[in-house]
Design an enzyme around this catalytic site. Structure first.
Site: not given
Length: 246
Positions: A15, A80, A144, A148
């Site tokens: 998705r 990803n 998060y 990252k």
């Protein structure tokens, strides 16, 4: 056909941004392997666009070994796959923190490590999807943001180590992109992004296809002198700071 003859593996490609990249890569001549844990959506997309599908839990060393063990070579890896979790620092449980780190950070580490033997002889491109939160902080996103920032750093180390093998490694830093990631992180609730989008230089959300175009550039030979770089695609979010007038 900017990827003609290349073999590309894209994680989290059932998705959103990953799916948009998969479509773009196929259109540019690549043989694409869609890797995800969402088997129904992943298989449906693969059948639609003429790609292959593999079930892959990116946080599992054994799963990576199984998927890459089926390949003789790989030209492009797009790390990803990722998850988002909102919570204030004092309310962030260790389990929640570790879940985000396992998928986002450990998944990227395992992906890079797993494909080096498949790229060493002929070179390749690794594209690690970080975030604008890999460049600056956002409240409620401690896990998060940590993951990252880590991806950003790992990318640079890998670029320095692997350059001698003509393996290029770059990070992509999307901002507010119109996918279901935020909605999923909030338990399926819709969020009005308008107040946040008004702060951007380009006052709208980005489209997954726009991110796919940047990923395509880094995957292709057009970016042959790019490695260790961080490429923002954020509508100008990282161009300002907290003291700037809205």
């Amino acid at each position: 056909m900017r990827l003609d003859g290349k073999i590309a593996l894209i994680t989290g490609a059932a998705r959103g941004q990953g799916a948009a990249a998969a479509r773009r890569f196929v259109a540019e001549g690549a043989r694409v392997i869609i890797a995800d844990v969402n088997d129904d959506a992943g298989k449906a997309l693969a059948a639609e666009i003429g790609a292959d599908y593999r079930h892959l839990d990116v946080g599992s060393e054994e799963a990576w070994a199984q998927v890459t063990g089926e390949l003789d070579r790989l030209d492009v890896l797009v790390n990803n796959a990722g998850v988002l979790h909102f919570s204030p620092l004092p309310q962030t449980t260790l389990a929640d923190y570790e879940r985000v780190i396992r998928i986002n950070q450990v998944g990227t580490f395992l992906g890079m490590r797993s494909v080096v033997p498949l790229m060493t002889e002929h070179g390749g491109s690794i594209v690690n999807v970080s975030s604008v939160e890999g460049l600056a902080a956002m409240p409620l996103l401690v896990a998060y943001t940590a993951s990252k920032f880590a991806i950003r750093g790992m990318t640079k180390v890998a670029a320095v180590e692997l350059g001698r093998h003509n393996i290029r490694v770059n990070s992509v830093h999307p901002g507010a992109i119109a996918t279901d990631m935020v909605k999923d992180a909030l338990g399926g609730h819709d969020v009005d992004m308008t107040p946040m989008l008004k702060k951007l230089a380009i006052r709208r959300a980005g489209r997954p296809e726009e991110v796919a175009n940047l990923v395509l550039f880094l995957a292709s030979d057009e970016s042959s002198y790019c490695t260790g770089g961080e490429f923002s695609i954020d509508g100008g979010a990282a161009a300002t700071h907290g003291l700037a007038p809205s």
